[in-house]
Design a protein around this motif. Structure first.
Motif, PDB file in Angstrom:
ATOM      1  N   UNK A 133     -65.632   2.722  11.043  1.00  0.00           N
ATOM      2  CA  UNK A 133     -64.355   3.264  10.582  1.00  0.00           C
ATOM      3  C   UNK A 133     -64.519   4.381   9.561  1.00  0.00           C
ATOM      4  N   UNK A 134     -65.648   4.424   8.861  1.00  0.00           N
ATOM      5  CA  UNK A 134     -65.867   5.465   7.869  1.00  0.00           C
ATOM      6  C   UNK A 134     -66.657   6.653   8.383  1.00  0.00           C
ATOM      7  N   UNK A 135     -67.062   6.611   9.640  1.00  0.00           N
ATOM      8  CA  UNK A 135     -67.867   7.680  10.222  1.00  0.00           C
ATOM      9  C   UNK A 135     -66.966   8.802  10.720  1.00  0.00           C
ATOM     10  N   UNK A 136     -67.160  10.002  10.226  1.00  0.00           N
ATOM     11  CA  UNK A 136     -66.270  11.116  10.546  1.00  0.00           C
ATOM     12  C   UNK A 136     -66.304  11.491  12.021  1.00  0.00           C
ATOM     13  N   UNK A 137     -67.489  11.471  12.632  1.00  0.00           N
ATOM     14  CA  UNK A 137     -67.586  11.815  14.052  1.00  0.00           C
ATOM     15  C   UNK A 137     -66.821  10.797  14.905  1.00  0.00           C
ATOM     16  N   UNK A 138     -66.893   9.529  14.526  1.00  0.00           N
ATOM     17  CA  UNK A 138     -66.161   8.493  15.255  1.00  0.00           C
ATOM     18  C   UNK A 138     -64.657   8.709  15.124  1.00  0.00           C
ATOM     19  N   UNK A 139     -64.220   9.048  13.915  1.00  0.00           N
ATOM     20  CA  UNK A 139     -62.796   9.300  13.692  1.00  0.00           C
ATOM     21  C   UNK A 139     -62.315  10.504  14.490  1.00  0.00           C
ATOM     22  N   UNK A 140     -63.138  11.537  14.565  1.00  0.00           N
ATOM     23  CA  UNK A 140     -62.774  12.731  15.338  1.00  0.00           C
ATOM     24  C   UNK A 140     -62.625  12.378  16.822  1.00  0.00           C
ATOM     25  N   UNK A 141     -63.506  11.535  17.316  1.00  0.00           N
ATOM     26  CA  UNK A 141     -63.461  11.140  18.724  1.00  0.00           C
ATOM     27  C   UNK A 141     -62.187  10.364  19.030  1.00  0.00           C
TER      28      UNK A 141
END
Length: 234
Positions: A133-141
């Motif tokens: 949840x804190x990973x920016x690439x995951x949030x962008x996806x």
């Protein structure tokens, strides 16, 4: 006149996803659902957590001072409850993490009219797919999957945009003495704490509606064309 419902929650809160689903079921059964404005409010259970945390079972073991077996039993019970509402919880995949940036993007999604979809995808991605949840690439996806504008997502994550919105939500919760989520406030009058049943949510929606939309009596009850108790010819 619309009825305002505020819903405080955190993406990493297992009871919030269950409460969200139960509230949505209640709202779908509410007779005036098209006249309800739902405002999703931010709440961080652990603002000090690192951006990318540790295995959730290990994290809970350290947090509660319980054994690994006790924590696994606890998570299995929660997963079983979630399954009753059609949700799949994979505690074996979950990792703790800081949800602040996710909350900032939730405010962006609200402005773009995509909050409902993005919010649901965040919960599913975290609890079912093991998203960090804190990973920016995951949030962008996840944001792209929900249809958010990529340029705007990048702008938000590269700045402190919407940080004030998150803090405002949390300050309002604090003013209401809210120290746990989910927490629901109906028209500033009726509060619901915790992942209550569909029936409790629905009953509270109806109470709130009656409070703001009192009945208007048509005709005169003294005309004698109605039955009241024993005062009726049958």
């Amino acid at each position: 006149m619309t009825m305002k419902v505020e819903f405080w929650s955190d993406i990493v809160c297992p009871w919030c996803y269950i409460g969200k689903r139960r509230f949505e079921k209640a709202l779908s059964q509410f007779e005036h659902q098209d006249q309800v404005e739902v405002i999703w409010r931010s709440f961080e259970l652990d603002p000090s957590s690192s951006r990318v945390g540790e295995d959730i079972v290990e994290s809970l073991t350290n947090k509660f001072g319980k054994s690994t077996s006790e924590v696994k039993q606890m998570t299995e019970q929660i997963a079983a409850l979630a399954a009753q509402d059609g949700l799949e919880y994979r505690f074996d995949l979950m990792k703790s993490g800081n949800s602040f940036d996710a909350h900032r993007l939730l405010h962006l999604s609200a402005e773009q009219g995509l909050h409902k979809n993005f919010n649901e995808l965040l919960y599913k991605s975290y609890f079912t797919d093991g998203m960090l949840v804190g990973d920016l690439d995951s949030l962008k996806k996840i944001a792209a999957e929900a249809g958010l504008d990529s340029a705007e997502v990048n702008r938000v994550l590269e700045s402190d945009a919407y940080a004030d919105k998150v803090r405002d939500d949390e300050a309002r919760a604090s003013s209401l003495r809210v120290n746990g989520v989910p927490f629901v406030l109906v028209d500033d009058k009726y509060a619901i704490s915790g992942a209550q049943s569909v029936e409790v949510f629905l009953d509270t929606l109806r109470k709130g509606w009656i409070e703001t939309h009192p009945l208007t009596m048509a005709g005169n009850p003294e005309d004698g064309n109605s039955c009241e108790g024993d005062n009726c010819i049958i």
